[in-house]
Design an enzyme around this catalytic site. Sequence first.
Site, PDB file in Angstrom:
ATOM      1  N   HIS A 108     -51.164 -40.002 -40.745  1.00  0.00           N
ATOM      2  CA  HIS A 108     -50.289 -40.362 -41.865  1.00  0.00           C
ATOM      3  C   HIS A 108     -49.143 -39.390 -42.101  1.00  0.00           C
ATOM      4  CE1 HIS A 108     -52.780 -43.633 -43.620  1.00  0.00           C
ATOM      5  NE2 HIS A 108     -53.763 -42.964 -43.041  1.00  0.00           N
ATOM      6  N   LYS A 149     -39.031 -35.137 -49.524  1.00  0.00           N
ATOM      7  CA  LYS A 149     -38.684 -36.414 -50.160  1.00  0.00           C
ATOM      8  C   LYS A 149     -37.344 -36.330 -50.898  1.00  0.00           C
ATOM      9  CE  LYS A 149     -43.576 -37.690 -50.731  1.00  0.00           C
ATOM     10  NZ  LYS A 149     -43.762 -38.963 -49.984  1.00  0.00           N
ATOM     11  N   THR A 188     -44.742 -46.244 -49.041  1.00  0.00           N
ATOM     12  CA  THR A 188     -45.239 -47.544 -49.481  1.00  0.00           C
ATOM     13  C   THR A 188     -44.623 -47.911 -50.830  1.00  0.00           C
ATOM     14  OG1 THR A 188     -47.192 -46.335 -50.245  1.00  0.00           O
ATOM     15  CG2 THR A 188     -47.438 -47.613 -48.237  1.00  0.00           C
ATOM     16  N   LYS A 214     -43.302 -51.571 -52.580  1.00  0.00           N
ATOM     17  CA  LYS A 214     -43.608 -52.084 -53.925  1.00  0.00           C
ATOM     18  C   LYS A 214     -42.316 -52.401 -54.676  1.00  0.00           C
ATOM     19  CE  LYS A 214     -47.476 -49.047 -53.629  1.00  0.00           C
ATOM     20  NZ  LYS A 214     -47.865 -47.638 -53.755  1.00  0.00           N
ATOM     21  N   LYS A 241     -42.604 -40.934 -56.663  1.00  0.00           N
ATOM     22  CA  LYS A 241     -43.425 -40.533 -55.522  1.00  0.00           C
ATOM     23  C   LYS A 241     -43.848 -39.095 -55.762  1.00  0.00           C
ATOM     24  CE  LYS A 241     -39.716 -41.463 -52.994  1.00  0.00           C
ATOM     25  NZ  LYS A 241     -40.316 -42.410 -52.057  1.00  0.00           N
ATOM     26  N   ARG A 242     -44.739 -38.546 -54.934  1.00  0.00           N
ATOM     27  CA  ARG A 242     -45.073 -37.133 -55.083  1.00  0.00           C
ATOM     28  C   ARG A 242     -43.813 -36.280 -54.966  1.00  0.00           C
ATOM     29  NH1 ARG A 242     -50.575 -35.385 -55.572  1.00  0.00           N
ATOM     30  NH2 ARG A 242     -49.715 -33.314 -55.254  1.00  0.00           N
TER      31      ARG A 242
HETATM   32  C1  26W Z   1     -54.830 -31.468 -46.029  1.00  0.00           C
HETATM   33  C2  26W Z   1     -53.809 -31.753 -47.048  1.00  0.00           C
HETATM   34  C3  26W Z   1     -53.275 -33.133 -46.920  1.00  0.00           C
HETATM   35  C4  26W Z   1     -53.436 -34.021 -47.972  1.00  0.00           C
HETATM   36  C5  26W Z   1     -52.957 -35.305 -47.854  1.00  0.00           C
HETATM   37  C6  26W Z   1     -52.646 -33.538 -45.768  1.00  0.00           C
HETATM   38  C7  26W Z   1     -52.186 -34.812 -45.655  1.00  0.00           C
HETATM   39  C8  26W Z   1     -52.342 -35.698 -46.691  1.00  0.00           C
HETATM   40  C9  26W Z   1     -51.868 -37.117 -46.580  1.00  0.00           C
HETATM   41  C10 26W Z   1     -52.054 -37.649 -45.179  1.00  0.00           C
HETATM   42  C11 26W Z   1     -50.464 -37.231 -46.994  1.00  0.00           C
HETATM   43  C12 26W Z   1     -50.067 -38.640 -47.239  1.00  0.00           C
HETATM   44  O1  26W Z   1     -50.471 -39.239 -48.209  1.00  0.00           O
HETATM   45  N1  26W Z   1     -49.230 -39.169 -46.359  1.00  0.00           N
HETATM   46  C13 26W Z   1     -48.567 -40.413 -46.675  1.00  0.00           C
HETATM   47  O2  26W Z   1     -49.314 -41.504 -46.198  1.00  0.00           O
HETATM   48  C14 26W Z   1     -48.730 -42.730 -46.591  1.00  0.00           C
HETATM   49  C15 26W Z   1     -49.660 -43.845 -46.178  1.00  0.00           C
HETATM   50  O3  26W Z   1     -49.665 -43.973 -44.802  1.00  0.00           O
HETATM   51  C16 26W Z   1     -47.350 -42.876 -46.008  1.00  0.00           C
HETATM   52  O4  26W Z   1     -46.767 -44.054 -46.481  1.00  0.00           O
HETATM   53  C17 26W Z   1     -46.476 -41.681 -46.402  1.00  0.00           C
HETATM   54  O5  26W Z   1     -45.226 -41.748 -45.755  1.00  0.00           O
HETATM   55  C18 26W Z   1     -47.182 -40.388 -46.057  1.00  0.00           C
HETATM   56  O6  26W Z   1     -46.463 -39.280 -46.553  1.00  0.00           O
END
Ligand code: 26W
Length: 829
Positions: free
Chosen positions: A374, A568, A671, A675, A562-563
Amino acid sequence: MKQEVKTDVKADTKKVDAIAFEQQKQEIIKKISGKLRRYFAKTIDNATPTQIYRACATTVKDTIMEKWARSKEEQEKKHNKELYYLSFEFLMGRALGNNLINLMQSDLYREALKECGLSLSEIEEIENDAGLGNGGLGRLAACFLDSLTTLELPAFGCGIRYEYGLFKQKIVDGYQIEMPDPWLEDGNIWEVERPEDKVEVHFNGRIEETFENGSLKFKHTDYNTVIAMPFDMPISGYDTDVVNTLRLWKACSPEAFNVRDFNRGDYVLATKDKELAEVISKVLYPEDNHYEGKMLRLKQQYFFVSATIQWILAKQKRKGHDLFDLPNYVQIHINDTHPTIAIPELMRILMDEEGFGWDEAWEVVNGTFAYTNHTIMAEALEKWPVEMFKQLVPRVFQIIQEIDRRQRENLQSKFGNDWGKIEYMAVISNNFVSMANLCLTACHSVNGVAALHTEILKKETFRDYYSLTPEKFKNVTNGVTQRRWLCKANPELTKLITESIGDKWIVGSDTLDKLMPFAKDSAFVEKFAKIKKNNKIALAKYIKEHNGIMVDPESIFDVQVKRLHEYKRQLLKTFHIIYRYKSIIEDPQNADMTPETFIFGAKAAPGYHMAKLIIKLINNVADVVNNDPRTKDILKVVFIENYSVSVAEKIVVAANVSEQISTASKEASGTGNMKLMLNGALTVGTMDGANVEIAELVGPDNIFIFGLTSNEVLDIYSKGSSGSSELYAQDMQIKKIVDTLIDGTFSKDKNNLFFDIYQSLIIGNNGFSDPYLVLRDFESYIDISGDILLEYKNQNKWNEKAIINVAKAGFFSSDRSISDYNERIWKLR
Ligand code: 26W
């Protein structure tokens, strides 16, 4: 004559329908009053709103429980392949409204409550969000569960029952303050505890190796035990009798307290072990796209994964399935690398407890697991220190070591002595375990979440693995469920669409396209515009109540939700606002005076200094711009606190402009972009993530694309400089904006407040200034934002484009994503 008969029949059916509706409505009122009497000794007239919520929710739950019981029974009997979707996060939001939509009973309940002088939407507001996720990844998991069930695929979500979800955000004096989210405090109506399925998870200890019947045996001893207690939540689907299950594990101590310490009279010490065990499921880590090697996080991962694997295998054995055939009965999906430890855990159980040889176990594991990546953000890739693994899960670590040893052998046979490449691809390297490499080694499928992202994985991030096993790599573009993000969030638009093209669009992903001709239908356009306006009025009311700011529903609602993350680029948006502010105060004659409302919603990770500083900057800019008599009737800046699923539902429906402005190559998919598009916002965005596919579908006239492309960005990175200090020195416009960070324009009381942002842009940390290329994209962003203002003036044209966006959003239904996953990866029936 014929015609008349037909209308008569229609009128009769309508009458019958109306009578049935009235009966069902009375039934519901009776049920709700019954609950109120039995649970609270109250009547509808004197119950509190919370009691009404609980009575409604339990009534709805009763209906779902019936279906759930039948669904489980069926599944237990059948020998179908099942999906287990393992995820560290499930960002579910509220359940009541969503379940009503799926049961097709929203109207009934709304009218029933109305008859009692109550409002369904106000009752829905009482429910706490299940905020068990950070952002995109967690919400995607929630949308996927909805689609899996609607498509009637047998699936289980598996995760952790965090006692505290993602922190609640308060904004105090412009700063983010984090508050705990005790979402379970008043109980959770939707969950069912299943003590009959509890299992033990073993940590620490040591491994004894013995010879038994001529073969080496591994025995784990001196371990610490934690009990994994499952809590199940029903997942309803739209217009189906199938109900799937989200199973969340809670960590409990095997004993209420340590009896020895208790008998000695040391009561505090006696409860210590209990606390140590229970802390595992206490709270969700609030970091998004940023990894820190914390022991507790690894404990959480092993805890829920081990419990899940034990449960899966027990069920397979109960069904009489041979574990050699596991891949034919079970697919386990790993949502980013967080649940990767499931791979060696399954190896361990198959070998140590089920008597499999290595190769046999490996084949089963390979056929069972699939992995989704992701993010390409380097700081998000999980690499665990070897020492931590060894101490926490000694046997699992041995297995990882063996996987690494074999993989190195394999790599050497393919790449010879290219040690650089082998180290880069190894499962264990430099005393760290690379969870991504473990997935790439063990899984039968690896996928990215948008076309561009998958290409970057193949060409950059996982290039060497792609050359080794190209057949494993797939793309599945993300999606969102239209049931929550349109039916639930935007009931008026839902009604209009259904009146125009029927209701087939509510399931699947093709039929929204039928809206295309309506983009030019003036009656439709008028109704569409009215709905958007109503949603803006509702959001304006929310903003008035929560921020004390009056915003003009006639203004453009320009939304970035978004976060908060540097990639971003909320900072780029803020710079644009500063640019607009300066244009108006410096040259009011020539400035565009179209009113705009800039709306932000974003949580920053509590330890992410730069992100928190950007929140403060946005709020300080808001203070100045909103109160300057020269701009306050033209520009408004609003930071809506505590962005969450339920807040998102209010914002996305009211947006005119959707900001998707990440540095190209950095946003895997996004995403929120989907929306917002689904609700008729026009995207302003870079060619990044799923924006690329949105642009392709709606065509260049119906989207505002700007900025560097992903290839250009990667090129700049490889050259080693963003050129930001030159831009700052040479471009007066840029200098003027950037200098507001240090000249006190937005920090009257504390001049150095935003210096760190300035420093990162112009001087750089570790040599690279402006790593997210805010200044490089600034001019092109200003240009495109000018176009947006111009185009908005032609409301007819604008609405036409907005409707085209809705019509083209069908592709971004999570129903389509799930069908893709199923066809390309899981192959469930
Ligand atoms: C280990 C810390 C950590 C925490 C969360 C690493 C990575 C994450 C997630 C993978 C980050 C995340 O939410 N990524 C997002 O995933 C969405 C669903 O696929 C995408 O639409 C976003 O672009 C992506 O940033």
